[in-house]
Design a protein around this motif. Structure first.
Motif, PDB file in Angstrom:
ATOM      1  N   PRO A 377       0.817  -1.226   0.000  1.00 11.26           N
ATOM      2  CA  PRO A 377       0.000   0.000   0.000  1.00 11.26           C
ATOM      3  C   PRO A 377       0.845   1.269   0.000  1.00 11.26           C
ATOM      4  O   PRO A 377       0.478   2.264  -0.635  1.00 11.26           O
ATOM      5  N   LEU A 378       1.980   1.256   0.709  1.00 15.48           N
ATOM      6  CA  LEU A 378       2.845   2.428   0.739  1.00 15.48           C
ATOM      7  C   LEU A 378       3.453   2.697  -0.631  1.00 15.48           C
ATOM      8  O   LEU A 378       3.585   3.852  -1.059  1.00 15.48           O
ATOM      9  N   LEU A 379       3.825   1.618  -1.335  1.00 13.61           N
ATOM     10  CA  LEU A 379       4.410   1.769  -2.662  1.00 13.61           C
ATOM     11  C   LEU A 379       3.394   2.337  -3.646  1.00 13.61           C
ATOM     12  O   LEU A 379       3.708   3.237  -4.437  1.00 13.61           O
ATOM     13  N   LEU A 380       2.179   1.820  -3.602  1.00 15.63           N
ATOM     14  CA  LEU A 380       1.140   2.343  -4.495  1.00 15.63           C
ATOM     15  C   LEU A 380       0.887   3.823  -4.231  1.00 15.63           C
ATOM     16  O   LEU A 380       0.743   4.625  -5.168  1.00 15.63           O
ATOM     17  N   ASN A 381       0.828   4.185  -2.977  1.00 15.86           N
ATOM     18  CA  ASN A 381       0.584   5.580  -2.621  1.00 15.86           C
ATOM     19  C   ASN A 381       1.733   6.472  -3.067  1.00 15.86           C
ATOM     20  O   ASN A 381       1.527   7.588  -3.565  1.00 15.86           O
ATOM     21  N   ALA A 382       2.978   5.983  -2.899  1.00 18.47           N
ATOM     22  CA  ALA A 382       4.142   6.773  -3.298  1.00 18.47           C
ATOM     23  C   ALA A 382       4.188   7.002  -4.801  1.00 18.47           C
ATOM     24  O   ALA A 382       4.663   8.037  -5.273  1.00 18.47           O
ATOM     25  N   LEU A 383       3.696   6.038  -5.587  1.00 15.29           N
ATOM     26  CA  LEU A 383       3.699   6.146  -7.046  1.00 15.29           C
ATOM     27  C   LEU A 383       2.424   6.765  -7.589  1.00 15.29           C
ATOM     28  O   LEU A 383       2.211   6.774  -8.808  1.00 15.29           O
ATOM     29  N   ASP A 384       1.548   7.251  -6.705  1.00 15.98           N
ATOM     30  CA  ASP A 384       0.268   7.849  -7.101  1.00 15.98           C
ATOM     31  C   ASP A 384      -0.587   6.894  -7.926  1.00 15.98           C
ATOM     32  O   ASP A 384      -1.235   7.293  -8.902  1.00 15.98           O
ATOM     33  N   LEU A 385      -0.579   5.623  -7.525  1.00 12.70           N
ATOM     34  CA  LEU A 385      -1.378   4.613  -8.217  1.00 12.70           C
ATOM     35  C   LEU A 385      -2.644   4.271  -7.446  1.00 12.70           C
ATOM     36  O   LEU A 385      -3.292   3.263  -7.730  1.00 12.70           O
ATOM     37  N   GLY A 386      -2.972   5.091  -6.461  1.00 16.94           N
ATOM     38  CA  GLY A 386      -4.176   4.842  -5.681  1.00 16.94           C
ATOM     39  C   GLY A 386      -3.836   4.424  -4.270  1.00 16.94           C
ATOM     40  O   GLY A 386      -2.675   4.185  -3.919  1.00 16.94           O
ATOM     41  N   GLN A 387      -4.864   4.329  -3.452  1.00 16.10           N
ATOM     42  CA  GLN A 387      -4.697   3.925  -2.067  1.00 16.10           C
ATOM     43  C   GLN A 387      -5.526   2.679  -1.786  1.00 16.10           C
ATOM     44  O   GLN A 387      -6.700   2.615  -2.161  1.00 16.10           O
ATOM     45  N   ILE A 388      -4.894   1.703  -1.178  1.00 18.01           N
ATOM     46  CA  ILE A 388      -5.597   0.498  -0.759  1.00 18.01           C
ATOM     47  C   ILE A 388      -5.231   0.207   0.688  1.00 18.01           C
ATOM     48  O   ILE A 388      -4.241   0.720   1.214  1.00 18.01           O
ATOM     49  N   SER A 389      -6.039  -0.597   1.323  1.00 14.68           N
ATOM     50  CA  SER A 389      -5.794  -1.000   2.712  1.00 14.68           C
ATOM     51  C   SER A 389      -5.683  -2.518   2.760  1.00 14.68           C
ATOM     52  O   SER A 389      -6.575  -3.228   2.292  1.00 14.68           O
ATOM     53  N   VAL A 390      -4.565  -3.003   3.261  1.00 22.60           N
ATOM     54  CA  VAL A 390      -4.356  -4.441   3.428  1.00 22.60           C
ATOM     55  C   VAL A 390      -4.577  -4.757   4.902  1.00 22.60           C
ATOM     56  O   VAL A 390      -3.811  -4.319   5.756  1.00 22.60           O
ATOM     57  N   GLY A 391      -5.629  -5.509   5.200  1.00 23.76           N
ATOM     58  CA  GLY A 391      -6.010  -5.739   6.581  1.00 23.76           C
ATOM     59  C   GLY A 391      -5.956  -7.189   6.989  1.00 23.76           C
ATOM     60  O   GLY A 391      -5.378  -8.041   6.297  1.00 23.76           O
ATOM     61  N   PRO A 392      -6.590  -7.503   8.122  1.00 20.44           N
ATOM     62  CA  PRO A 392      -6.548  -8.859   8.674  1.00 20.44           C
ATOM     63  C   PRO A 392      -6.961  -9.969   7.715  1.00 20.44           C
ATOM     64  O   PRO A 392      -6.364 -11.055   7.771  1.00 20.44           O
ATOM     65  N   PRO A 393      -7.973  -9.799   6.849  1.00 25.06           N
ATOM     66  CA  PRO A 393      -8.344 -10.922   5.973  1.00 25.06           C
ATOM     67  C   PRO A 393      -7.180 -11.446   5.133  1.00 25.06           C
ATOM     68  O   PRO A 393      -7.011 -12.666   4.982  1.00 25.06           O
ATOM     69  N   TYR A 394      -6.361 -10.534   4.584  1.00 28.12           N
ATOM     70  CA  TYR A 394      -5.209 -10.955   3.778  1.00 28.12           C
ATOM     71  C   TYR A 394      -4.216 -11.743   4.619  1.00 28.12           C
ATOM     72  O   TYR A 394      -3.777 -12.839   4.248  1.00 28.12           O
ATOM     73  N   PHE A 395      -3.837 -11.174   5.767  1.00 23.37           N
ATOM     74  CA  PHE A 395      -2.820 -11.828   6.593  1.00 23.37           C
ATOM     75  C   PHE A 395      -3.324 -13.159   7.150  1.00 23.37           C
ATOM     76  O   PHE A 395      -2.592 -14.154   7.151  1.00 23.37           O
ATOM     77  N   ASN A 396      -4.559 -13.194   7.620  1.00 16.80           N
ATOM     78  CA  ASN A 396      -5.091 -14.431   8.188  1.00 16.80           C
ATOM     79  C   ASN A 396      -5.207 -15.529   7.138  1.00 16.80           C
ATOM     80  O   ASN A 396      -4.951 -16.698   7.421  1.00 16.80           O
ATOM     81  N   MET A 397      -5.601 -15.155   5.912  1.00 16.87           N
ATOM     82  CA  MET A 397      -5.766 -16.143   4.852  1.00 16.87           C
ATOM     83  C   MET A 397      -4.454 -16.860   4.552  1.00 16.87           C
ATOM     84  O   MET A 397      -4.438 -18.054   4.235  1.00 16.87           O
ATOM     85  N   ILE A 398      -3.336 -16.155   4.661  1.00 17.42           N
ATOM     86  CA  ILE A 398      -2.039 -16.755   4.350  1.00 17.42           C
ATOM     87  C   ILE A 398      -1.371 -17.304   5.595  1.00 17.42           C
ATOM     88  O   ILE A 398      -0.736 -18.366   5.565  1.00 17.42           O
ATOM     89  N   PHE A 399      -1.507 -16.597   6.718  1.00 22.71           N
ATOM     90  CA  PHE A 399      -0.785 -16.988   7.925  1.00 22.71           C
ATOM     91  C   PHE A 399      -1.311 -18.282   8.528  1.00 22.71           C
ATOM     92  O   PHE A 399      -0.531 -19.085   9.059  1.00 22.71           O
ATOM     93  N   VAL A 400      -2.618 -18.495   8.499  1.00 19.75           N
ATOM     94  CA  VAL A 400      -3.180 -19.684   9.151  1.00 19.75           C
ATOM     95  C   VAL A 400      -2.648 -20.976   8.525  1.00 19.75           C
ATOM     96  O   VAL A 400      -2.142 -21.854   9.241  1.00 19.75           O
ATOM     97  N   PRO A 401      -2.708 -21.161   7.189  1.00 13.08           N
ATOM     98  CA  PRO A 401      -2.149 -22.398   6.629  1.00 13.08           C
ATOM     99  C   PRO A 401      -0.640 -22.507   6.806  1.00 13.08           C
ATOM    100  O   PRO A 401      -0.111 -23.603   7.022  1.00 13.08           O
ATOM    101  N   LEU A 402       0.069 -21.370   6.725  1.00 14.38           N
ATOM    102  CA  LEU A 402       1.513 -21.424   6.937  1.00 14.38           C
ATOM    103  C   LEU A 402       1.846 -21.805   8.375  1.00 14.38           C
ATOM    104  O   LEU A 402       2.816 -22.542   8.622  1.00 14.38           O
ATOM    105  N   SER A 403       1.053 -21.320   9.322  1.00 15.74           N
ATOM    106  CA  SER A 403       1.270 -21.688  10.724  1.00 15.74           C
ATOM    107  C   SER A 403       1.033 -23.174  10.939  1.00 15.74           C
ATOM    108  O   SER A 403       1.761 -23.832  11.701  1.00 15.74           O
ATOM    109  N   ALA A 404       0.024 -23.724  10.266  1.00 11.14           N
ATOM    110  CA  ALA A 404      -0.236 -25.164  10.369  1.00 11.14           C
ATOM    111  C   ALA A 404       0.937 -25.959   9.810  1.00 11.14           C
ATOM    112  O   ALA A 404       1.375 -26.968  10.394  1.00 11.14           O
ATOM    113  N   LEU A 405       1.478 -25.502   8.675  1.00 15.17           N
ATOM    114  CA  LEU A 405       2.635 -26.176   8.083  1.00 15.17           C
ATOM    115  C   LEU A 405       3.846 -26.083   9.000  1.00 15.17           C
ATOM    116  O   LEU A 405       4.595 -27.061   9.180  1.00 15.17           O
ATOM    117  N   LEU A 406       4.041 -24.913   9.593  1.00 14.57           N
ATOM    118  CA  LEU A 406       5.153 -24.736  10.532  1.00 14.57           C
ATOM    119  C   LEU A 406       5.014 -25.679  11.716  1.00 14.57           C
ATOM    120  O   LEU A 406       5.997 -26.299  12.161  1.00 14.57           O
TER     121      LEU A 406
END
Length: 658
Positions: A377-406
Motif C-alpha cells: 500500500p505504501l508503494l502504491l501511494n508513493a507512485l500515485d497509483l491509488g490507495q488500498i488498505s491491506v487488513g486482517p483478511p489478507y494476513f489471516n488467509m495466508i498466515f493460518v495455513p503457513l502456521s499449520a505447516l510450521l
C-alpha cells in the motif's frame, strides 16, 4: 542555574559520544586489517566511553523533563507541569527524538555488554565486532545530532507550560514496553556485527555461530517480550478488546522476530553440524536490516498508526539512506565472501537439519507475506497509483495455513536425529502422538462447547502435535536415565522445550479466544442489566472524579454468574485537561481461563451510556505462551557452553585457522 545548562551539557555529551563511536569504528577495523594490536585495543575503552557519554545525555534529558524545562522544544511537546513525575520520566522516550536517544543508549549498552562478556574472544575478531557496532553507532548518533536533536531550544519565546504527553502513552505499559522492544531491535545489531566480523575475517564456521548464539537468543527474547507487551497494551488501553490488528507498526516488529526465529534455529545447525553457514550469515543480516526498516516505518511519517511517530519525512530519508548503506554493503561483502564457504555437513531429507531448514523456509515465507502486505500500500501511494488498505483478511488467509505447516515440522523436528532418521524410528517417536493429538483435538470442542468446530480442532491439533512429542521425549529420558540424567541435559535443551511449549500455549489461546469470545455493544443506564456469555452485568452507578491531569466519569459495574456475585468493575472515560483528548480506561476481571472486559463508550441521551462488554476465554494464554518463549531465550543464553573459556576458544580458533 545548573538546571538551565542541562540541555547544553546533554548535547555536548552526545557530540563526545559521536567522536568516540567514530574512533571505535575506524581504528579497530583498520587494526584488525593491518594486524596492529594497539589499534585493535582501542575498541573496548571507546565502547565504554561512548556508553558513558550517551548515558550522560540521557540523564540530562531526563532531568530536563523532571524539572519542566519547557524552553527545550522536545520537553514542551511531550510533557506538562500537571503530568505525574513517573510519566515525565517515561515521556523521555514518548516522542521521536527521545526514542532515538534511547535507541542509541541501548546500542551503546549492548556494545559494553559485548566488551565485558567477550574478553576471551580472539582479539582480532572482537575488534571487528566492536568496530562494526561502532559504525552502526556513528549512523544513529549522527542521525540524532543532525536531524533529531532532543535538546533544541525554543528561544526567545519559551512556553510557560507544555503540550502534554499523548494520553494513550500515559499508561504503566509505556514504562516498560518501548525499552524492552528496543532492546530486541537493537540486540540484533550484535548478531549482525558477529556475522560481518566473521565475513571480514573469513571465519564462517561453527565457532562464530557458538559465539553469536547467546547474544541472538537474548535479543530475540527481548523482542518477544516487547511484542507481547505491545499486544497486551493494545488489548487493555485502546478499548476495542483485540490483541493484534495487523497494524503496520505491529508488523514492523513481527518481521525481525520471524527472521530472528529462523536465525536462532540456523545458528543451532551451524554450531552442531557445521551446515547452513552462508544461510545463517544472511539471516543475521536480514534480521538487523528488518529492525532498521521498522525504525524507518515508525519514524518516517509514511504510516498512520497509534504506535507511529509522524515526523518530518526528511528524517525518514536519512534512515532510508542508512538502511540502504547497511544492507547494500553487507550484501556486497556477503556476495564476495560467502561463495568461498563450504556447504558443511551433509544430511538427508529425513533428518533434524532438514526439518529446521523447512521451518526456516516457512518462516521466511511468512515474513515475505507480512513485508508485502505492509509495503505494497505504501508503494502504491508513493507512485500515485491509488490507495488500498491491506487488513486482517489478507494476513489471516495466508498466515493460518503457513502456521499449520510450521507446526507440522516443529512437531517432527525435536524427535528427529541429526544427519538421518530412519522412517521407522520417526514413526515410533511421533505416531502415537499424532493419534492422541487427533483424538483430543476432535473431542475437546464437544466437551467445551457441546458443538464440534473444524477451526478449533485444527488449532488444537497444531498445539498438541507440538506438545505431545516433547512429552514423549521427556518420559523416555526419564525412563532411560532417571532424574540424574535429566539434570545432565544442557539448558539449551530445556530452553527448546519451553519455547516450543510456549508457542503451543499461544496457539491454544489464539484459537479459543477467536472462536469462543462473546461481545456486545449495549446501551445502559444506572440500574439496568445485560447478559453476555452467561454473565450478568449491571451498571449500578456513574460518578465524576478528577485525576492529576484529567477529569473522568467512572462506572460501577457488578458481575454475577449463576446468581452469585463475582466482582465489581470500574471502567472509566477520561478527558485530559490540556489536550482535550478523551480516552477509555477499560475494566478487567480475569482468571487463567477467561477475561471479563468492560469499556465505557460515549454518553447517550439521558443518563445512558454506550458500553462494550466482552467475555474472552483463554485470552491470557496468548501472553503466557509469549512469556514462556521469553524464558526459553534467556535460559538458552545462560547455557554454560556459551561461557567462553580460554582453552576452548583458543583451541577452536586454531582449528578454524587450520
Amino acid at each position: 542555574m545548573f538546571l538551565e545548562w542541562l540541555p547544553e551539557l546533554g548535547y555536548f555529551a552526545l557530540i563526545l559520544a559521536f567522536v568516540a563511536s567514530c574512533v571505535q569504528a575506524l581504528f579497530p577495523l583498520l587494526g584488525a586489517w593491518w594486524r596492529k594490536p594497539l589499534w585493535m585495543a582501542v575498541a573496548q575503552p571507546m565502547a565504554l566511553v561512548q556508553f558513558v557519554m550517551v548515558a550522560v545525555a540521557y540523564v540530562m534529558l531526563s532531568l530536563s523533563f523532571a524539572n519542566d524545562l519547557f524552553s527545550v522544544g522536545y520537553v514542551a511537546e511531550n510533557s506538562n507541569s500537571l503530568l505525574p513525575w513517573y510519566y515525565k520520566l517515561c515521556a523521555v522516550w514518548g516522542g521521536h527524538e527521545g526514542s532515538m536517544l534511547l535507541w542509541s543508549l541501548l546500542l551503546a549498552g549492548w556494545g559494553v555488554a559485548v566488551t565485558l562478556c567477550s574478553k576471551r574472544l580472539p582479539r582480532d575478531f572482537l575488534a571487528r565486532v566492536l568496530g562494526v557496532m561502532g559504525l552502526i553507532a556513528v549512523g544513529f548518533l549522527s542521525f540524532v545530532i543532525i536531524t533529531s536533536n532532543p535538546f533544541a531550544r525554543l528561544l526567545p519565546n519559551s512556553p510557560e507550560n507544555g503540550v502534554d504527553l499523548n494520553p494513550l502513552l500515559q499508561d504503566p505499559g509505556l514504562i516498560v514496553h518501548p525499552p524492552i522492544l528496543y532492546m530486541g531491535y537493537v540486540g540484533f545489531s550484535v548478531a549482525f556485527a558477529f556475522a560481518i566480523a566473521a565475513l571480514l575475517g573469513g571465519r564462517l564456521d561453527a565457532v562464530w555461530s557458538r559465539w553469536a548464539r547467546p547474544w541472538t537468543v537474548v535479543a530475540w527474547a527481548f523482542l518477544s517480550w516487547g511484542i507481547a507487551l505491545g499486544s497486551w497494551w493494545a488489548y487493555y488501553e485502546l478499548g476495542w478488546g483485540g490483541w493484534w490488528f495487523w497494524d503496520p507498526v505491529e508488523n514492523a516488529s513481527l518481521m525481525p522476530w520471524l527472521a530472528g526465529t529462523a536465525l536462532i534455529h540456523s545458528l543451532a545447525v551451524t554450531e552442531k553440524r557445521g551446515a547452513f553457514k552462508s544461510w545463517t550469515v544472511l539471516l543475521a543480516i536480514t534480521a538487523f536490516s528488518l529492525s532498521l526498516m521498522g525504525t524507518f516505518l515508525v519514524r518516517s511519517g509514511v504510516l498512520s498508526s497509534v504506535h507511529a511517530f509522524a515526523n518530518d519525512p526528511s528524517r525518514g530519508n536519512y534512515i532510508l539512506v542508512l538502511l540502504g548503506i547497511t544492507v547494500g554493503l553487507s550484501l556486497l561483502l556477503y556476495a564476495l565472501r560467502a561463495p568461498r564457504v563450504s556447504s558443511g555437513g551433509a544430511f538427508s531429507w529425513m533428518s533434524r537439519e532438514a526439518m529446521l531448514l523447512i521451518n526456516n523456509i516457512v518462516l521466511l515465507v511468512m515474513l515475505l507475506t507480512v513485508l508485502i502486505g505492509t509495503l505494497y500500500p505504501l508503494l502504491l501511494n508513493a507512485l500515485d497509483l491509488g490507495q488500498i488498505s491491506v487488513g486482517p483478511p489478507y494476513f489471516n488467509m495466508i498466515f493460518v495455513p503457513l502456521s499449520a505447516l510450521l507446526a507440522i515440522f516443529m512437531g517432527v523436528g525435536p524427535v528427529s536425529q541429526w544427519k538421518n532418521t530412519p522412517f521407522k524410528v520417526l514413526l515410533k517417536r511421533s505416531g502415537w502422538g499424532a493419534l492422541a493429538a487427533l483424538i483430543i483435538a476432535i473431542a475437546a470442542p464437544l466437551v467445551y462447547d457441546g458443538e464440534w468446530s473444524l477451526g478449533v480442532t485444527i488449532g488444537l491439533l497444531m498445539a498438541l502435535w507440538i506438545t505431545l512429542p516433547l512429552l514423549r521425549d521427556f518420559i523416555h529420558q526419564l525412563q532411560r536415565a532417571g532424574l540424574a540424567g535429566l539434570r545432565k541435559l544442557p539448558r539449551s535443551h530445556y530452553a527448546m522445550v519451553i519455547g516450543h511449549l510456549g508457542l503451543a500455549v499461544t496457539i491454544v489461546g489464539i484459537v479459543l479466544v477467536s472462536h469462543y469470545s462473546v461481545e456486545k455493544n449495549v446501551r445502559m443506564a444506572p440500574g439496568t442489566s445485560v447478559e453476555v456469555g452467561g454473565y450478568q452485568f449491571t451498571l449500578e452507578s456513574l460518578a465524576d472524579l478528577k485525576g492529576p491531569n484529567y477529569a473522568a466519569t467512572r462506572g460501577t459495574v457488578s458481575v454475577t454468574h449463576h446468581q452469585r456475585r463475582l466482582r465489581t468493575m470500574y471502567p472509566e472515560k477520561r478527558l485530559y485537561v490540556v489536550t482535550r483528548q478523551p480516552l477509555t480506561e477499560t475494566a478487567l476481571s480475569f482468571n487463567p481461563f477467561r477475561d471479563l472486559y468492560v469499556a465505557l463508550g460515549e454518553p447517550l441521551d439521558g443518563e445512558a451510556w454506550a458500553l462494550r462488554i466482552q467475555v474472552k476465554p483463554f485470552v491470557r494464554w496468548i501472553w503466557a505462551g509469549a512469556l514462556m518463549m521469553v524464558v526459553s531465550g534467556l535460559l538458552a543464553a545462560s547455557d554454560k557452553r556459551y561461557r567462553h573459556k580460554r582453552r576452548r576458544v583458543g583451541r577452536a580458533a586454531k582449528e578454524t585457522q587450520a
